[in-house]
Design a protein around this motif. Structure first.
Motif, PDB file in Angstrom:
ATOM      1  N   SER A 288       0.829  -1.204   0.000  1.00  0.00           N
ATOM      2  CA  SER A 288       0.000   0.000   0.000  1.00  0.00           C
ATOM      3  C   SER A 288       0.866   1.258   0.000  1.00  0.00           C
ATOM      4  O   SER A 288       0.573   2.227  -0.714  1.00  0.00           O
ATOM      5  N   ILE A 289       1.960   1.225   0.776  1.00  0.00           N
ATOM      6  CA  ILE A 289       2.840   2.396   0.893  1.00  0.00           C
ATOM      7  C   ILE A 289       3.756   2.532  -0.317  1.00  0.00           C
ATOM      8  O   ILE A 289       3.906   3.622  -0.886  1.00  0.00           O
ATOM      9  N   GLN A 290       4.380   1.428  -0.721  1.00  0.00           N
ATOM     10  CA  GLN A 290       5.418   1.492  -1.746  1.00  0.00           C
ATOM     11  C   GLN A 290       4.897   1.367  -3.172  1.00  0.00           C
ATOM     12  O   GLN A 290       5.557   1.785  -4.117  1.00  0.00           O
ATOM     13  N   VAL A 291       3.734   0.746  -3.350  1.00  0.00           N
ATOM     14  CA  VAL A 291       3.183   0.572  -4.700  1.00  0.00           C
ATOM     15  C   VAL A 291       1.881   1.350  -4.862  1.00  0.00           C
ATOM     16  O   VAL A 291       1.707   2.108  -5.818  1.00  0.00           O
ATOM     17  N   GLY A 292       0.963   1.146  -3.899  1.00  0.00           N
ATOM     18  CA  GLY A 292      -0.319   1.834  -3.974  1.00  0.00           C
ATOM     19  C   GLY A 292      -1.395   1.002  -3.300  1.00  0.00           C
ATOM     20  O   GLY A 292      -1.299  -0.231  -3.250  1.00  0.00           O
ATOM     21  N   TRP A 294      -4.193   0.094  -4.265  1.00  0.00           N
ATOM     22  CA  TRP A 294      -4.809  -0.872  -5.178  1.00  0.00           C
ATOM     23  C   TRP A 294      -4.067  -2.208  -5.156  1.00  0.00           C
ATOM     24  O   TRP A 294      -4.695  -3.277  -5.293  1.00  0.00           O
ATOM     25  N   ALA A 295      -2.737  -2.165  -5.000  1.00  0.00           N
ATOM     26  CA  ALA A 295      -1.932  -3.390  -4.983  1.00  0.00           C
ATOM     27  C   ALA A 295      -2.246  -4.227  -3.749  1.00  0.00           C
ATOM     28  O   ALA A 295      -2.324  -5.461  -3.810  1.00  0.00           O
ATOM     29  N   SER A 296      -2.428  -3.542  -2.620  1.00  0.00           N
ATOM     30  CA  SER A 296      -2.766  -4.234  -1.379  1.00  0.00           C
ATOM     31  C   SER A 296      -4.125  -4.916  -1.490  1.00  0.00           C
ATOM     32  O   SER A 296      -4.289  -6.075  -1.099  1.00  0.00           O
ATOM     33  N   THR A 297      -5.093  -4.198  -2.041  1.00  0.00           N
ATOM     34  CA  THR A 297      -6.437  -4.752  -2.197  1.00  0.00           C
ATOM     35  C   THR A 297      -6.445  -5.928  -3.174  1.00  0.00           C
ATOM     36  O   THR A 297      -7.083  -6.956  -2.935  1.00  0.00           O
ATOM     37  N   ALA A 298      -5.702  -5.777  -4.272  1.00  0.00           N
ATOM     38  CA  ALA A 298      -5.639  -6.842  -5.277  1.00  0.00           C
ATOM     39  C   ALA A 298      -5.029  -8.106  -4.681  1.00  0.00           C
ATOM     40  O   ALA A 298      -5.517  -9.221  -4.925  1.00  0.00           O
ATOM     41  N   LEU A 299      -3.963  -7.937  -3.899  1.00  0.00           N
ATOM     42  CA  LEU A 299      -3.318  -9.101  -3.283  1.00  0.00           C
ATOM     43  C   LEU A 299      -4.265  -9.797  -2.310  1.00  0.00           C
ATOM     44  O   LEU A 299      -4.337 -11.035  -2.277  1.00  0.00           O
ATOM     45  N   ALA A 300      -5.009  -8.992  -1.534  1.00  0.00           N
ATOM     46  CA  ALA A 300      -5.950  -9.581  -0.578  1.00  0.00           C
ATOM     47  C   ALA A 300      -7.005 -10.423  -1.294  1.00  0.00           C
ATOM     48  O   ALA A 300      -7.337 -11.527  -0.868  1.00  0.00           O
ATOM     49  N   TRP A 301      -7.532  -9.894  -2.417  1.00  0.00           N
ATOM     50  CA  TRP A 301      -8.532 -10.641  -3.177  1.00  0.00           C
ATOM     51  C   TRP A 301      -7.940 -11.933  -3.748  1.00  0.00           C
ATOM     52  O   TRP A 301      -8.553 -13.003  -3.677  1.00  0.00           O
ATOM     53  N   LEU A 302      -6.753 -11.828  -4.321  1.00  0.00           N
ATOM     54  CA  LEU A 302      -6.129 -12.997  -4.943  1.00  0.00           C
ATOM     55  C   LEU A 302      -5.791 -14.071  -3.911  1.00  0.00           C
ATOM     56  O   LEU A 302      -5.978 -15.267  -4.160  1.00  0.00           O
ATOM     57  N   LEU A 303      -5.284 -13.638  -2.752  1.00  0.00           N
ATOM     58  CA  LEU A 303      -4.966 -14.612  -1.706  1.00  0.00           C
ATOM     59  C   LEU A 303      -6.230 -15.323  -1.227  1.00  0.00           C
ATOM     60  O   LEU A 303      -6.218 -16.525  -0.950  1.00  0.00           O
ATOM     61  N   THR A 304      -7.301 -14.564  -1.138  1.00  0.00           N
ATOM     62  CA  THR A 304      -8.563 -15.164  -0.677  1.00  0.00           C
ATOM     63  C   THR A 304      -9.096 -16.175  -1.681  1.00  0.00           C
ATOM     64  O   THR A 304      -9.455 -17.299  -1.330  1.00  0.00           O
ATOM     65  N   ILE A 305      -9.109 -15.792  -2.959  1.00  0.00           N
ATOM     66  CA  ILE A 305      -9.694 -16.653  -3.992  1.00  0.00           C
ATOM     67  C   ILE A 305      -8.799 -17.853  -4.301  1.00  0.00           C
ATOM     68  O   ILE A 305      -9.254 -18.996  -4.346  1.00  0.00           O
ATOM     69  N   VAL A 306      -7.501 -17.587  -4.499  1.00  0.00           N
ATOM     70  CA  VAL A 306      -6.587 -18.638  -4.956  1.00  0.00           C
ATOM     71  C   VAL A 306      -6.074 -19.498  -3.812  1.00  0.00           C
ATOM     72  O   VAL A 306      -5.930 -20.705  -3.946  1.00  0.00           O
ATOM     73  N   VAL A 307      -5.806 -18.866  -2.664  1.00  0.00           N
ATOM     74  CA  VAL A 307      -5.165 -19.580  -1.564  1.00  0.00           C
ATOM     75  C   VAL A 307      -6.144 -19.940  -0.452  1.00  0.00           C
ATOM     76  O   VAL A 307      -6.133 -21.062   0.056  1.00  0.00           O
ATOM     77  N   GLY A 308      -6.975 -19.013  -0.087  1.00  0.00           N
ATOM     78  CA  GLY A 308      -7.817 -19.196   1.084  1.00  0.00           C
ATOM     79  C   GLY A 308      -8.677 -20.443   1.072  1.00  0.00           C
ATOM     80  O   GLY A 308      -8.866 -21.094   2.101  1.00  0.00           O
ATOM     81  N   PHE A 309      -9.171 -20.807  -0.112  1.00  0.00           N
ATOM     82  CA  PHE A 309     -10.065 -21.958  -0.194  1.00  0.00           C
ATOM     83  C   PHE A 309      -9.381 -23.213  -0.759  1.00  0.00           C
ATOM     84  O   PHE A 309     -10.047 -24.180  -1.078  1.00  0.00           O
ATOM     85  N   SER A 310      -8.043 -23.186  -0.900  1.00  0.00           N
ATOM     86  CA  SER A 310      -7.374 -24.355  -1.478  1.00  0.00           C
ATOM     87  C   SER A 310      -6.075 -24.737  -0.785  1.00  0.00           C
ATOM     88  O   SER A 310      -5.700 -25.912  -0.770  1.00  0.00           O
ATOM     89  N   ASN A 311      -5.392 -23.786  -0.184  1.00  0.00           N
ATOM     90  CA  ASN A 311      -4.069 -24.056   0.359  1.00  0.00           C
ATOM     91  C   ASN A 311      -4.077 -25.072   1.503  1.00  0.00           C
ATOM     92  O   ASN A 311      -3.133 -25.844   1.675  1.00  0.00           O
ATOM     93  N   THR A 312      -5.141 -25.075   2.268  1.00  0.00           N
ATOM     94  CA  THR A 312      -5.188 -25.983   3.415  1.00  0.00           C
ATOM     95  C   THR A 312      -5.694 -27.383   3.048  1.00  0.00           C
ATOM     96  O   THR A 312      -5.724 -28.259   3.903  1.00  0.00           O
ATOM     97  N   LEU A 313      -6.053 -27.591   1.794  1.00  0.00           N
ATOM     98  CA  LEU A 313      -6.535 -28.917   1.377  1.00  0.00           C
ATOM     99  C   LEU A 313      -5.506 -30.007   1.669  1.00  0.00           C
ATOM    100  O   LEU A 313      -5.825 -31.012   2.324  1.00  0.00           O
TER     101      LEU A 313
END
Length: 456
Positions: A288-292, A294-313
């Motif tokens: 958020s500080i060094q890039v913007g 939007w980058a922080s929000t995008a990462l949060a969404w991607l981690l939730t969709i890609v990792v949050g529901f699959s990484n612990t399988l």
């Protein structure tokens, strides 16, 4: 004794503990094993644990990952040695049992359970932060319920479903990591942080301390916990080649060692002049500080969709298989060895481990540092017993010993593991010791009970 005869004896001993009537279904190839291991480890984990490692390593985050990789290399070699001889789903439990006997095997299994039972809870907690950032109206406890339930349902339908989900998850995670690295390099080129990719996160003579490095490595080890989980799938590999598990383990370790070190090196250079409020959300604040924002929000969404529901399988799948193996050998309640009639999954063990994970995540949601160290205590202690088992079984009792694999590797592995343990959180050492003592007492009571039953 010839090498062929010695190997026959070893293989016979290894397979004797496995009841053919309760074996798992063989469906997985090398590609699935590698995807499973990478999904368990999670290529994105240096991002989610960045703040914790940065704090304890004194800024030498890349060096901490290098030390952790070295530690894991020797441990991986010992895993490979055992995996080639013990085709069982029990992982360290089966390996230590094979090398040191039933009692030590239970202790090894009990210690690795601390790792396998708690690491899904830790990941669910980390994911709950990003989910809560995206949807603040849903509290973190509710997100934990949603994440745990989703993972459980997918695992219920068998290891093939889990393996496919893991493969897609791994591809998505590499894309996420690559994107974050690219954004970090662009920010550095525009004068942010150190203004370029330097070696400062790898070595800095000012205030350098091996204590900090080992303390950081003890947390970094958490990032690698997963290569060993591949060994829990020994009874579900499609190939009869005993070296396939070992190949998968070394491939996963090599990939992650390079990716983790490079990722932490690049992002570490963005840290100049940055202070974050919470190590659990450090990567979001940095971006958020060094890039913007939007980058922080995008990462949060991607981690939730890609990792949050699959990484612990694969995490939940692995612990279920350790409980299954220990239940089958009656080291834990036998009901844990029951397989689902259709999906051939250890469904009772899966239910028990999921409930434990859920309870731990809810209770420890504000004590991530302690939970992280506890996971590492279980893993490192289990690794220590694994190295001893390799040395005793192959280095001492096998006349055709291989000096590097059977003597040098376990000795160096023991030394490195002890070094990393020396930098561990004091509270975690105390809680971990209590867990170990509880397991030893249970094992002793169980052994006496078995003696009484045999006498009757």
């Amino acid at each position: 004794m010839s090498e062929a005869v010695a190997n026959t004896i070893i293989e016979g001993d290894a397979s004797s503990s496995v009841d053919n009537t309760s074996q798992l279904k063989r469906t997985l190839g090398l590609k699935e094993l590698v995807a499973y291991g990478l999904a368990f480890i999670a290529p994105v984990v240096p991002l989610t644990t960045f703040g914790f490692v940065w704090d304890v390593s004194g800024g030498l985050i890349a060096l901490a990952f290098v030390v952790a990789t070295i530690c894991m290399y020797f441990t991986a070699k010992s895993y490979v040695t055992m995996a080639e001889q013990v085709p069982s789903a029990g992982s360290i439990y089966s390996y230590v049992r094979f090398g040191l006997g039933h009692f030590a095997g239970f202790v090894g299994g009990w210690l690795i359970l601390l790792d396998y039972l708690l690491i899904p809870a830790l990941v669910f907690l980390l994911m709950s932060f990003s989910c809560h950032i995206l949807v603040p109206s849903i509290d973190r406890s509710t997100w934990i319920f949603i994440l745990v339930g989703s993972s459980f349902l997918i695992n219920w339908f068998g290891v093939q479903v889990t393996a496919k989900a893991s493969l897609y998850s791994v591809i998505g995670q590499f894309i996420i990591v690559g994107g974050v690295i690219a954004l970090a390099i662009i920010a550095l080129q525009h004068g942010k942080g150190t203004g370029g990719v330097t070696l400062a996160p790898l070595y800095n003579s000012v205030g350098f301390s091996w204590h900090y490095v080992f303390a950081g490595a003890s947390v970094c080890v958490l990032s690698f916990l997963g290569f060993d989980a591949i060994s829990t799938l020994s009874e579900e590999t499609s190939s009869k080649d005993p070296k396939q598990i070992g190949r998968a383990i070394m491939i996963v370790l090599a990939i992650c060692g390079v990716v983790f070190t490079f990722t932490s090196l690049v992002i570490g250079n963005l840290m100049k002049g940055i202070e974050y409020s919470n190590p659990a959300t450090a990567i979001f604040e940095i971006l958020s500080i060094q890039v913007g924002p939007w980058a922080s929000t995008a990462l949060a969404w991607l981690l939730t969709i890609v990792v949050g529901f699959s990484n612990t399988l694969p995490m939940q799948s692995s612990v279920a298989r350790v409980l299954f193996a220990m239940g089958r050998d009656r080291q834990l309640p036998f009901v844990l060895s029951k397989l689902h009639p259709k999906h051939k999954t250890p469904f009772v063990a899966m239910i028990v481990s999921t409930l434990f994970t859920l309870a731990t995540a809810l209770v420890m949601q504000d004590r991530l540092d302690t939970l992280t160290s506890l996971v590492n205590f279980g893993a490192l202690s289990g690794f220590l017993l694994l190295h001893v088992a390799v040395f005793v079984r192959f280095g001492m009792k096998n006349p055709n010993r291989k000096w590097f694999a059977h003597v040098i590797v376990p000795f160096i592995g023991i030394a490195v593991v002890i070094g990393v343990l020396s930098g561990m959180n004091k509270d975690a050492m105390i809680l971990g010791s209590i867990w170990l003592a509880t397991g030893i007492i249970y094992a002793l009571v169980n052994r006496e009970k078995a003696k009484i039953e045999m006498a009757v």
